[in-house]
Write a protein that holds these residues in place. Sequence first.
Motif, PDB file in Angstrom:
ATOM      1  N   UNK A  45     -44.256 -18.960  48.101  1.00 44.11           N
ATOM      2  CA  UNK A  45     -43.544 -17.837  48.695  1.00 44.11           C
ATOM      3  C   UNK A  45     -43.343 -16.743  47.651  1.00 44.11           C
ATOM      4  N   UNK A  46     -44.226 -16.703  46.679  1.00 44.22           N
ATOM      5  CA  UNK A  46     -44.094 -15.760  45.577  1.00 44.22           C
ATOM      6  C   UNK A  46     -44.800 -14.438  45.816  1.00 44.22           C
ATOM      7  N   UNK A  47     -45.039 -14.075  47.053  1.00 51.34           N
ATOM      8  CA  UNK A  47     -45.686 -12.802  47.355  1.00 51.34           C
ATOM      9  C   UNK A  47     -44.615 -11.722  47.358  1.00 51.34           C
ATOM     10  N   UNK A  48     -44.810 -10.690  46.534  1.00 54.82           N
ATOM     11  CA  UNK A  48     -43.856  -9.585  46.471  1.00 54.82           C
ATOM     12  C   UNK A  48     -43.905  -8.806  47.788  1.00 54.82           C
ATOM     13  N   UNK A  49     -42.771  -8.747  48.458  1.00 58.87           N
ATOM     14  CA  UNK A  49     -42.678  -8.088  49.762  1.00 58.87           C
ATOM     15  C   UNK A  49     -42.297  -6.626  49.588  1.00 58.87           C
ATOM     16  N   UNK A  50     -42.663  -5.798  50.556  1.00 62.45           N
ATOM     17  CA  UNK A  50     -43.493  -6.104  51.718  1.00 62.45           C
ATOM     18  C   UNK A  50     -44.965  -6.151  51.327  1.00 62.45           C
ATOM     19  N   UNK A  51     -45.768  -6.748  52.172  1.00 65.61           N
ATOM     20  CA  UNK A  51     -47.191  -6.901  51.901  1.00 65.61           C
ATOM     21  C   UNK A  51     -48.001  -6.160  52.956  1.00 65.61           C
ATOM     22  N   UNK A  52     -49.258  -5.956  52.655  1.00 64.66           N
ATOM     23  CA  UNK A  52     -50.220  -5.489  53.646  1.00 64.66           C
ATOM     24  C   UNK A  52     -51.381  -6.476  53.620  1.00 64.66           C
ATOM     25  N   UNK A  53     -52.340  -6.254  54.489  1.00 60.18           N
ATOM     26  CA  UNK A  53     -53.504  -7.133  54.533  1.00 60.18           C
ATOM     27  C   UNK A  53     -54.755  -6.281  54.675  1.00 60.18           C
ATOM     28  N   UNK A  54     -55.870  -6.854  54.289  1.00 58.64           N
ATOM     29  CA  UNK A  54     -57.143  -6.188  54.522  1.00 58.64           C
ATOM     30  C   UNK A  54     -58.180  -7.239  54.858  1.00 58.64           C
ATOM     31  N   UNK A  55     -59.155  -6.819  55.659  1.00 58.87           N
ATOM     32  CA  UNK A  55     -60.278  -7.695  55.976  1.00 58.87           C
ATOM     33  C   UNK A  55     -61.531  -7.024  55.450  1.00 58.87           C
ATOM     34  N   UNK A  56     -62.410  -7.826  54.867  1.00 61.13           N
ATOM     35  CA  UNK A  56     -63.653  -7.295  54.325  1.00 61.13           C
ATOM     36  C   UNK A  56     -64.833  -8.111  54.826  1.00 61.13           C
ATOM     37  N   UNK A  57     -65.934  -7.428  55.021  1.00 61.13           N
ATOM     38  CA  UNK A  57     -67.182  -8.073  55.434  1.00 61.13           C
ATOM     39  C   UNK A  57     -68.304  -7.068  55.303  1.00 61.13           C
ATOM     40  N   UNK A  58     -69.437  -7.521  54.836  1.00 56.59           N
ATOM     41  CA  UNK A  58     -70.613  -6.669  54.739  1.00 56.59           C
ATOM     42  C   UNK A  58     -70.407  -5.428  53.887  1.00 56.59           C
ATOM     43  N   UNK A  59     -69.555  -5.530  52.866  1.00 54.58           N
ATOM     44  CA  UNK A  59     -69.308  -4.393  51.998  1.00 54.58           C
ATOM     45  C   UNK A  59     -68.354  -3.362  52.577  1.00 54.58           C
ATOM     46  N   UNK A  60     -67.766  -3.648  53.738  1.00 53.34           N
ATOM     47  CA  UNK A  60     -66.822  -2.732  54.374  1.00 53.34           C
ATOM     48  C   UNK A  60     -65.440  -3.357  54.396  1.00 53.34           C
ATOM     49  N   UNK A  61     -64.417  -2.517  54.422  1.00 55.27           N
ATOM     50  CA  UNK A  61     -63.037  -2.990  54.391  1.00 55.27           C
ATOM     51  C   UNK A  61     -62.201  -2.250  55.428  1.00 55.27           C
ATOM     52  N   UNK A  62     -61.325  -2.984  56.088  1.00 53.91           N
ATOM     53  CA  UNK A  62     -60.309  -2.397  56.977  1.00 53.91           C
ATOM     54  C   UNK A  62     -58.958  -2.837  56.427  1.00 53.91           C
ATOM     55  N   UNK A  63     -58.065  -1.865  56.193  1.00 54.30           N
ATOM     56  CA  UNK A  63     -56.789  -2.149  55.553  1.00 54.30           C
ATOM     57  C   UNK A  63     -55.619  -1.848  56.484  1.00 54.30           C
ATOM     58  N   UNK A  64     -54.670  -2.754  56.522  1.00 54.71           N
ATOM     59  CA  UNK A  64     -53.442  -2.573  57.275  1.00 54.71           C
ATOM     60  C   UNK A  64     -52.651  -1.431  56.641  1.00 54.71           C
ATOM     61  N   UNK A  65     -52.121  -0.546  57.459  1.00 55.19           N
ATOM     62  CA  UNK A  65     -51.400   0.615  56.939  1.00 55.19           C
ATOM     63  C   UNK A  65     -49.893   0.406  56.853  1.00 55.19           C
ATOM     64  N   UNK A  66     -49.348  -0.453  57.683  1.00 52.15           N
ATOM     65  CA  UNK A  66     -47.898  -0.627  57.736  1.00 52.15           C
ATOM     66  C   UNK A  66     -47.487  -1.894  57.009  1.00 52.15           C
ATOM     67  N   UNK A  67     -46.691  -1.787  55.957  1.00 53.84           N
ATOM     68  CA  UNK A  67     -46.229  -2.974  55.228  1.00 53.84           C
ATOM     69  C   UNK A  67     -45.448  -3.925  56.128  1.00 53.84           C
ATOM     70  N   UNK A  68     -45.580  -5.218  55.849  1.00 52.71           N
ATOM     71  CA  UNK A  68     -44.975  -6.274  56.666  1.00 52.71           C
ATOM     72  C   UNK A  68     -44.141  -7.215  55.808  1.00 52.71           C
TER      73      UNK A  68
END
Length: 85
Positions: free
Chosen positions: A38-61
Amino acid sequence: SAPPSDAKVQIIDKNGNVALTMVPSGASGNFRSSSTSTNIAMPFTARITAGGRTATMRTPQVVGDCNACHTEQGANGAIGRLVWP
């Protein structure tokens, strides 16, 4: 669609560091962490990557239950199910 072979989901802590990397499995692309840390500094975001492309979450959670918001229709301001970039 099934995840590409190089697909990954990353959790980015509030400092911009990759705190966790998960690899999706199965045709549905579901992912999960077996980490009990549980050592993740909050808030966090997420991103998914595939094929050299990335989509990033904009709103911290602060809640790690992705499916609570990424429902089929989308909830709590989130888009619906995620698609690979």
